[in-house]
Design a protein around this motif. Structure first.
Motif, PDB file in Angstrom:
ATOM      1  N   ARG A 138      38.597   0.415  28.487  1.00 58.15           N
ATOM      2  CA  ARG A 138      38.166   1.735  28.010  1.00 58.15           C
ATOM      3  C   ARG A 138      39.273   2.519  27.316  1.00 58.15           C
ATOM      4  N   ALA A 139      40.327   1.832  26.844  1.00 58.20           N
ATOM      5  CA  ALA A 139      41.393   2.505  26.087  1.00 58.20           C
ATOM      6  C   ALA A 139      40.973   2.651  24.626  1.00 58.20           C
ATOM      7  N   PRO A 140      41.342   3.760  23.994  1.00 58.76           N
ATOM      8  CA  PRO A 140      40.991   3.934  22.575  1.00 58.76           C
ATOM      9  C   PRO A 140      41.984   3.221  21.667  1.00 58.76           C
ATOM     10  N   ILE A 141      41.569   2.923  20.457  1.00 60.82           N
ATOM     11  CA  ILE A 141      42.478   2.423  19.423  1.00 60.82           C
ATOM     12  C   ILE A 141      42.635   3.569  18.424  1.00 60.82           C
ATOM     13  N   SER A 142      43.459   4.538  18.796  1.00 61.33           N
ATOM     14  CA  SER A 142      43.534   5.799  18.055  1.00 61.33           C
ATOM     15  C   SER A 142      44.113   5.629  16.657  1.00 61.33           C
ATOM     16  N   ALA A 143      45.000   4.645  16.472  1.00 60.92           N
ATOM     17  CA  ALA A 143      45.569   4.413  15.141  1.00 60.92           C
ATOM     18  C   ALA A 143      44.468   4.020  14.158  1.00 60.92           C
ATOM     19  N   LYS A 144      43.478   3.260  14.619  1.00 63.77           N
ATOM     20  CA  LYS A 144      42.340   2.884  13.778  1.00 63.77           C
ATOM     21  C   LYS A 144      41.490   4.113  13.447  1.00 63.77           C
ATOM     22  N   LEU A 145      41.344   4.998  14.424  1.00 68.22           N
ATOM     23  CA  LEU A 145      40.591   6.241  14.198  1.00 68.22           C
ATOM     24  C   LEU A 145      41.272   7.082  13.127  1.00 68.22           C
ATOM     25  N   VAL A 146      42.604   7.202  13.191  1.00 67.04           N
ATOM     26  CA  VAL A 146      43.352   7.962  12.186  1.00 67.04           C
ATOM     27  C   VAL A 146      43.181   7.329  10.807  1.00 67.04           C
ATOM     28  N   ALA A 147      43.206   5.997  10.753  1.00 62.50           N
ATOM     29  CA  ALA A 147      43.007   5.289   9.480  1.00 62.50           C
ATOM     30  C   ALA A 147      41.641   5.618   8.888  1.00 62.50           C
ATOM     31  N   ASN A 148      40.615   5.622   9.735  1.00 66.13           N
ATOM     32  CA  ASN A 148      39.267   5.953   9.270  1.00 66.13           C
ATOM     33  C   ASN A 148      39.192   7.386   8.761  1.00 66.13           C
ATOM     34  N   GLY A 170      46.100  -3.337   8.508  1.00 64.75           N
ATOM     35  CA  GLY A 170      44.776  -3.952   8.478  1.00 64.75           C
ATOM     36  C   GLY A 170      43.663  -3.028   8.921  1.00 64.75           C
ATOM     37  N   PHE A 171      44.011  -1.860   9.485  1.00 58.65           N
ATOM     38  CA  PHE A 171      42.995  -0.887   9.866  1.00 58.65           C
ATOM     39  C   PHE A 171      42.417  -0.179   8.636  1.00 58.65           C
ATOM     40  N   PHE A 172      43.110  -0.283   7.507  1.00 60.23           N
ATOM     41  CA  PHE A 172      42.707   0.418   6.282  1.00 60.23           C
ATOM     42  C   PHE A 172      41.985  -0.526   5.326  1.00 60.23           C
ATOM     43  N   ASP A 173      41.060   0.047   4.549  1.00 55.72           N
ATOM     44  CA  ASP A 173      40.439  -0.679   3.446  1.00 55.72           C
ATOM     45  C   ASP A 173      41.010  -0.223   2.108  1.00 55.72           C
ATOM     46  N   ILE A 174      42.086   0.565   2.169  1.00 54.25           N
ATOM     47  CA  ILE A 174      42.786   1.030   0.967  1.00 54.25           C
ATOM     48  C   ILE A 174      44.215   0.484   1.015  1.00 54.25           C
TER      49      ILE A 174
END
Length: 352
Positions: A138-148, A170-174
């Motif tokens: 139940r840990a968040p992946i906050s770096a991915k959230l920031v990327a989004n 790799g969390f980014f599509d840009i």
């Protein structure tokens, strides 16, 4: 046939010479037409770095007003036209991280809906980079959230430095350009540590092994690492040194230091193992909580950080802290990105 009076058309070289001659006759006038269609704006997190970047580029910092309403909502007003411009927004993930992140998102969106051609977020220290994986239930992946969030706000490109984990790209599509502080670190070591040939590069944890092996290879010296176990975040339980540091100058290298518990324990371990002197070189000097008092009480010759995060206050409180200026690397990355040139030169060289 009647002769017609035709005005002579000045060719481009003649016009250029005339403009140059006019500017030479006015020596106090700074020529700022070398980089057209570019605007650089600064958030409130690190205006000094943004000013250094534009000074290096030979342009003016864009006009922007940032304020807070009485309920602490952030309000941003872009003070000049960005229509069709290549926009760069400099904002580091330091200080009041959440406020600065929200300010960056609002600035990106304001420029995007004002018809900017491209918006690049220059984020020297990427926020929430340590929350890059689901390491427990139940840990968040906050770096991915920031990327989004950055992508949804309208960012077309990201420029950052020494991500905590390079997989964050790799969390980014840009496009993401992750610059390295390594060339500047190598330069500092050679210029400031007289016995660097008799040094050993040490990683304070197993995760930084790749970073220290790269630096050790380029200096042609050996490396060591310290295996640590944590009871909980920001608290180290035990440390085991792997490598021989006896009678050598130990240089601890890491990407960031927050409360500095790890590097201070590591420095004690290195001295116990026979190191003659201990330096610490860190890309992002966050220095929160008891960090400054820990460094003052530790056995470092110097703690060297870059200015991806403002360090003036930290340097006043702790004379051991020294700062490497990396503004020239960001300025060159901006210049090369704007001109459509390769940025890979900066991965192994310091621009002059």
């Amino acid at each position: 046939m009647e002769s017609k009076n035709v005005m002579p058309v000045l060719s481009q070289p003649v016009r250029a010479k005339s403009l140059l001659r006019a500017n030479l006759e006015r020596p106090n006038v700074v020529i700022r037409s070398r980089m057209p269609n570019i605007k650089v704006f600064s958030g409130t997190s690190h205006p000094d770095l943004a000013q250094r970047i534009v000074d290096r580029l030979g342009i003016d910092l864009g006009k922007v007003v940032t304020k807070k309403f009485s309920n602490l909502e952030t309000c941003v007003e872009i003070g000049e036209s960005v229509r069709g411009e290549d926009v760069y927004i400099v904002q580091s993930g330091s200080g009041e991280v959440n406020d600065n992140l929200m300010e960056l998102l609002i600035m990106i969106n304001a420029c995007k809906i004002a018809s900017a051609s491209r918006v690049t977020a220059v984020i020297p220290c990427f926020p929430y980079a340590r929350q890059d994986k689901k390491d427990k239930s139940r840990a968040p992946i906050s770096a991915k959230l920031v990327a989004n969030m950055l992508s949804v706000a309208g960012a077309d490109h990201i420029i950052t430095m020494d991500l905590h984990a390079s997989q964050i790209q790799g969390f980014f599509d840009i496009p993401v350009d992750n610059l390295y502080a390594e060339p500047a670190v190598l330069k500092w070591i050679k210029e400031n540590i007289a016995e660097w040939r008799n040094s050993i590069i040490v990683s304070p944890d197993a995760g930084g092994a790749k970073r220290v092996t790269s630096i050790a290879d380029r200096l042609n010296v050996e490396f060591a690492l310290i295996h640590k176990e944590r009871k909980k975040a920001n608290e180290v339980a035990s440390m085991v040194l792997v490598g021989d540091v006896k009678d050598r100058v130990a240089i601890l290298v890491d990407d960031m230091a927050d409360t500095c518990g790890t590097i201070c324990h590591a420095a004690e371990k290195l001295l116990e193992a026979g190191a003659t002197r201990v330096y610490a070189i860190l890309t992002h000097g966050i220095f929160s909580g008891p960090a400054i008092s820990r460094i003052n009480n530790a056995c470092f010759e110097a703690v060297v950080v870059t200015n991806t995060i403002p360090q003036d206050g930290h340097m006043k409180d702790c004379p051991r802290i020294q700062c490497i200026d990396v503004s020239m690397m960001f300025a060159e990355a901006v210049r090369r990105t704007h001109n459509g040139e390769s940025v890979s030169y900066l991965f192994s060289n310091v621009p002059y």
